[in-house]
Motif scaffolding. Structure first.
Motif, PDB file in Angstrom:
ATOM      1  N   GLY A 242      -5.117  -2.800   3.162  1.00  0.00           N
ATOM      2  CA  GLY A 242      -3.943  -2.869   2.285  1.00  0.00           C
ATOM      3  C   GLY A 242      -3.701  -1.620   1.463  1.00  0.00           C
ATOM      4  N   ARG A 243      -4.532  -0.588   1.642  1.00  0.00           N
ATOM      5  CA  ARG A 243      -4.321   0.657   0.894  1.00  0.00           C
ATOM      6  C   ARG A 243      -4.057   1.773   1.887  1.00  0.00           C
ATOM      7  NH1 ARG A 243      -7.477   1.252  -4.580  1.00  0.00           N
ATOM      8  NH2 ARG A 243      -5.365   1.985  -5.024  1.00  0.00           N
ATOM      9  N   TYR A 244      -3.073   2.571   1.578  1.00  0.00           N
ATOM     10  CA  TYR A 244      -2.646   3.601   2.518  1.00  0.00           C
ATOM     11  C   TYR A 244      -2.283   4.873   1.765  1.00  0.00           C
ATOM     12  CZ  TYR A 244      -1.349  -0.812   4.882  1.00  0.00           C
ATOM     13  OH  TYR A 244      -1.328  -2.088   5.392  1.00  0.00           O
ATOM     14  N   THR A 245      -2.242   5.969   2.514  1.00  0.00           N
ATOM     15  CA  THR A 245      -1.578   7.172   2.020  1.00  0.00           C
ATOM     16  C   THR A 245      -0.408   7.479   2.951  1.00  0.00           C
ATOM     17  OG1 THR A 245      -3.054   8.629   3.264  1.00  0.00           O
ATOM     18  CG2 THR A 245      -3.661   8.163   0.977  1.00  0.00           C
TER      19      THR A 245
ATOM     20  N   ALA B 203       4.178  -1.038   5.061  1.00  0.00           N
ATOM     21  CA  ALA B 203       2.839  -1.263   4.501  1.00  0.00           C
ATOM     22  C   ALA B 203       2.485  -2.751   4.526  1.00  0.00           C
ATOM     23  CB  ALA B 203       2.756  -0.719   3.084  1.00  0.00           C
ATOM     24  N   ALA B 204       3.468  -3.611   4.346  1.00  0.00           N
ATOM     25  CA  ALA B 204       3.219  -5.063   4.439  1.00  0.00           C
ATOM     26  C   ALA B 204       3.132  -5.494   5.901  1.00  0.00           C
ATOM     27  CB  ALA B 204       4.318  -5.830   3.711  1.00  0.00           C
ATOM     28  N   ILE B 205       4.035  -4.979   6.732  1.00  0.00           N
ATOM     29  CA  ILE B 205       4.041  -5.354   8.156  1.00  0.00           C
ATOM     30  C   ILE B 205       2.696  -5.021   8.799  1.00  0.00           C
ATOM     31  CG2 ILE B 205       5.040  -4.733  10.417  1.00  0.00           C
ATOM     32  CD1 ILE B 205       7.762  -4.384   8.937  1.00  0.00           C
ATOM     33  N   ARG B 206       2.152  -3.854   8.440  1.00  0.00           N
ATOM     34  CA  ARG B 206       0.908  -3.400   9.069  1.00  0.00           C
ATOM     35  C   ARG B 206      -0.331  -4.081   8.504  1.00  0.00           C
ATOM     36  NH1 ARG B 206      -0.545   2.485   9.877  1.00  0.00           N
ATOM     37  NH2 ARG B 206      -2.474   1.300   9.961  1.00  0.00           N
ATOM     38  N   HIS B 207      -0.184  -4.815   7.395  1.00  0.00           N
ATOM     39  CA  HIS B 207      -1.334  -5.448   6.747  1.00  0.00           C
ATOM     40  C   HIS B 207      -1.922  -6.523   7.667  1.00  0.00           C
ATOM     41  CE1 HIS B 207      -3.746  -7.473   3.722  1.00  0.00           C
ATOM     42  NE2 HIS B 207      -3.467  -6.512   2.855  1.00  0.00           N
ATOM     43  N   PRO B 208      -3.258  -6.556   7.796  1.00  0.00           N
ATOM     44  CA  PRO B 208      -3.859  -7.546   8.709  1.00  0.00           C
ATOM     45  C   PRO B 208      -3.576  -8.991   8.323  1.00  0.00           C
ATOM     46  CG  PRO B 208      -5.553  -6.335   7.461  1.00  0.00           C
ATOM     47  CD  PRO B 208      -4.246  -5.645   7.222  1.00  0.00           C
ATOM     48  N   GLN B 209      -3.248  -9.244   7.045  1.00  0.00           N
ATOM     49  CA  GLN B 209      -2.976 -10.634   6.633  1.00  0.00           C
ATOM     50  C   GLN B 209      -1.498 -11.000   6.690  1.00  0.00           C
ATOM     51  OE1 GLN B 209      -4.941 -11.436   2.809  1.00  0.00           O
ATOM     52  NE2 GLN B 209      -6.624 -10.157   3.487  1.00  0.00           N
ATOM     53  N   ALA B 210      -0.656 -10.127   7.230  1.00  0.00           N
ATOM     54  CA  ALA B 210       0.781 -10.427   7.285  1.00  0.00           C
ATOM     55  C   ALA B 210       1.036 -11.711   8.075  1.00  0.00           C
ATOM     56  CB  ALA B 210       1.542  -9.258   7.893  1.00  0.00           C
ATOM     57  N   LEU B 211       1.898 -12.568   7.502  1.00  0.00           N
ATOM     58  CA  LEU B 211       2.247 -13.851   8.122  1.00  0.00           C
ATOM     59  C   LEU B 211       3.712 -13.800   8.543  1.00  0.00           C
ATOM     60  CD1 LEU B 211       1.534 -17.012   8.461  1.00  0.00           C
ATOM     61  CD2 LEU B 211       2.741 -17.257   6.281  1.00  0.00           C
TER      62      LEU B 211
ATOM     63  N   ILE C  18       1.294  13.701  -2.104  1.00  0.00           N
ATOM     64  CA  ILE C  18       0.816  12.532  -1.366  1.00  0.00           C
ATOM     65  C   ILE C  18       1.220  11.241  -2.101  1.00  0.00           C
ATOM     66  CG2 ILE C  18      -1.478  12.344  -2.437  1.00  0.00           C
ATOM     67  CD1 ILE C  18      -2.490  12.141   0.570  1.00  0.00           C
ATOM     68  N   ILE C  19       1.512  10.199  -1.325  1.00  0.00           N
ATOM     69  CA  ILE C  19       1.896   8.894  -1.873  1.00  0.00           C
ATOM     70  C   ILE C  19       0.750   7.920  -1.598  1.00  0.00           C
ATOM     71  CG2 ILE C  19       3.630   7.047  -1.818  1.00  0.00           C
ATOM     72  CD1 ILE C  19       5.501   9.106  -0.347  1.00  0.00           C
ATOM     73  N   GLN C  20       0.289   7.246  -2.640  1.00  0.00           N
ATOM     74  CA  GLN C  20      -0.739   6.204  -2.501  1.00  0.00           C
ATOM     75  C   GLN C  20      -0.032   4.865  -2.505  1.00  0.00           C
ATOM     76  OE1 GLN C  20      -4.013   6.898  -2.265  1.00  0.00           O
ATOM     77  NE2 GLN C  20      -4.202   8.987  -3.059  1.00  0.00           N
ATOM     78  N   ILE C  21      -0.308   4.045  -1.509  1.00  0.00           N
ATOM     79  CA  ILE C  21       0.389   2.753  -1.391  1.00  0.00           C
ATOM     80  C   ILE C  21      -0.628   1.614  -1.403  1.00  0.00           C
ATOM     81  CG2 ILE C  21       1.849   1.322   0.098  1.00  0.00           C
ATOM     82  CD1 ILE C  21       3.172   3.925   1.037  1.00  0.00           C
ATOM     83  N   ASP C  22      -0.285   0.594  -2.175  1.00  0.00           N
ATOM     84  CA  ASP C  22      -1.161  -0.558  -2.339  1.00  0.00           C
ATOM     85  C   ASP C  22      -0.337  -1.800  -1.995  1.00  0.00           C
ATOM     86  OD1 ASP C  22      -3.153  -2.238  -3.135  1.00  0.00           O
ATOM     87  OD2 ASP C  22      -3.379  -1.386  -5.143  1.00  0.00           O
TER      88      ASP C  22
ATOM     89  N   TRP D  57       4.987 -10.813  -1.194  1.00  0.00           N
ATOM     90  CA  TRP D  57       4.318  -9.512  -1.212  1.00  0.00           C
ATOM     91  C   TRP D  57       4.675  -8.687  -2.438  1.00  0.00           C
ATOM     92  CZ3 TRP D  57       0.864  -7.508   2.265  1.00  0.00           C
ATOM     93  CH2 TRP D  57       0.659  -8.252   3.432  1.00  0.00           C
ATOM     94  N   LEU D  58       3.688  -7.890  -2.845  1.00  0.00           N
ATOM     95  CA  LEU D  58       3.918  -6.833  -3.820  1.00  0.00           C
ATOM     96  C   LEU D  58       3.342  -5.550  -3.232  1.00  0.00           C
ATOM     97  CD1 LEU D  58       4.736  -5.804  -6.666  1.00  0.00           C
ATOM     98  CD2 LEU D  58       2.431  -6.439  -7.428  1.00  0.00           C
ATOM     99  N   VAL D  59       4.180  -4.539  -3.124  1.00  0.00           N
ATOM    100  CA  VAL D  59       3.752  -3.240  -2.584  1.00  0.00           C
ATOM    101  C   VAL D  59       4.109  -2.187  -3.620  1.00  0.00           C
ATOM    102  CG1 VAL D  59       3.894  -1.613  -0.662  1.00  0.00           C
ATOM    103  CG2 VAL D  59       4.262  -4.070  -0.248  1.00  0.00           C
ATOM    104  N   GLN D  60       3.118  -1.413  -4.034  1.00  0.00           N
ATOM    105  CA  GLN D  60       3.363  -0.386  -5.060  1.00  0.00           C
ATOM    106  C   GLN D  60       2.987   0.983  -4.532  1.00  0.00           C
ATOM    107  OE1 GLN D  60       1.108  -2.697  -8.157  1.00  0.00           O
ATOM    108  NE2 GLN D  60       2.951  -2.341  -9.374  1.00  0.00           N
TER     109      GLN D  60
END
Lengths: 275, 275
Positions: free
Chosen positions: A21-24, A49-57, A75-79, A92-95
């Motif tokens: 769930g954490r990306y750059t 970032a949500a689509i690629r998350h392993p827990q995406a439903l 660089i962008i840090q994504i959570d 979802w919350l993506v920051q």
């Protein structure tokens, strides 16, 4: 700007996973706007970032993006966090952060779609001239990202190269054809980005350029990924308008249709304007 | 249900601060829906958590609420964070938990409003019959919260007490007058709640009750607190419609106007429906 065979949108929404769930990520020069990246591609990046998350439903049905601050080329840090998962829906919350400061965030709803009764109340603006019969957007000083879209305005375009001497029109409705340029098969990130492709309505309403910035955008997606991939890279028909301009902010809404009248997305945003 | 002189809405959005930006709250029986509290009052409660925050900048201009799970009558823990503050705009994240699980959240934008050029492109549905000339909503099995609003439908109402034998209408537009009941001076929490007061459009479109639940709602506020307080407890004119019903979800949009044609709010939501 594209490194060989990949589409620039795929490069622009590329994520490097650093933990679950954490990306750059990085901004992409192909989608540069006047200041920072095109908001649509930020929406696509956060959604990805949500689509690629392993827990995406399931798949996205809604997204609200907050453009909190200008995104720089650092660089962008994504959570990305699935903050609540139910049986068939997920919130979802993506920051996104730069230098530890929030620059953008989105909330989203994913869901498992099912067959149900369906209807479309919105009126399809059909019977328009075909894309090939219309001139592509011409505007010499336009930002780079607009070259990543084949935009064919049918109505509600404004010449930004030279002052328009006509009076103010009664509203800011535009109808246009749009697809990715170069062509790319439609998917949720591409559709999320297209939801932001309509020029700020105040440009149309006042017939001139004005400093603006979207503060928040909400898009609802009314088709599944199979439907989107079946559309391929065909032009989509967009219809956009505003409702009110007041105290430095205006809203705008748009619908994105297929050429044969399927409503793929409805989208709304609130935009800051100066003066 | 009101303890003396306070309006039930003020009781329903009451927050007990436990730390800066952290609060506890309770559901209120006066705003009960079929399952859990009326979504509008949840929106008002979350917005109030940002309004009351000592770091709040300016006033609300946008709110997106996620109804993540049913809210029970247990205690609600609320965490309000100004996640990005700029010179004249501020982005918020407010999350509500029960038993450690997220049940609702909102994002919001606050801003310092300024005088600017203004215009309204939306068409005011004026010339309607006065509220006093119309019957208040009658529906014997309606949930308690509907008794907290004086709802006078002008068009697009559906009888839910008895099966409607008419065919399906071509759309789901409703026009109605609404104010708090008992009357209460308008402010942002009250307006945020009124944005959710329009019956689910599928009830109108299919002329019958259907299991539904709003998953996300976005409201844009186009007036400042001084304007709202000047309106007092006058009836507001609401106009709501849907655009598409597909795969178990439909959208709906509405505008909230003053009787003399000032557009106070535009609001959009995505709603789950069964069958």
């Amino acid at each position: 700007m594209s490194s060989g065979t990949r589409h620039p949108l795929d490069e622009a929404i590329e994520l490097t996973e650093t933990a679950p769930g954490r990306y750059t990520a990085r901004t992409h020069p192909a989608y540069a706007n006047a200041v920072g990246p095109f908001g649509g591609v930020t929406a696509a990046l956060l959604l990805n970032a949500a689509i690629r998350h392993p827990q995406a439903l399931g798949e996205p049905i809604a997204q609200t993006v907050h453009f909190a601050a200008p995104v720089s080329d650092e660089i962008i840090q994504i959570d990305a966090n699935p903050v609540r998962t139910n049986r068939s829906t997920q919130h979802w919350l993506v920051q996104a952060f730069q230098q530890g400061q929030l620059v953008a965030m989105c909330t989203a709803v994913f869901a498992v779609r099912r067959e149900t009764w369906s209807a479309v109340d919105a009126i399809f603006p059909g019977g328009q001239p075909a894309p090939d019969s219309l001139a592509p957007l011409g505007w010499s000083k336009r930002p780079e990202f607009t070259r990543r879209y084949d935009l064919r305005y049918i109505s509600g375009m404004v010449s930004l190269d030279q002052p328009d001497t006509g009076g103010e029109p009664p509203d800011a409705e535009s109808i246009l054809w749009v697809r990715d340029e170069p062509p790319r098969a439609l998917d949720f990130p591409a559709l999320a980005s297209i939801c932001d492709v309509f020029f700020p309505r105040i440009f149309v309403r006042r017939r001139r350029w004005t400093p603006i910035g979207t503060v928040t955008m909400t898009s609802y997606f009314h088709a599944d990924s199979q439907t989107l991939s079946g559309i391929g890279s065909a032009h989509l028909l967009g219809c956009a308008r505003s409702q009110v301009y007041q105290n430095g902010f205006f809203d705008q809404s748009a619908e994105v249709w297929t050429a044969d009248g399927r409503l793929l997305a409805t989208t709304h945003q609130l935009v800051y304007f100066k003066e």
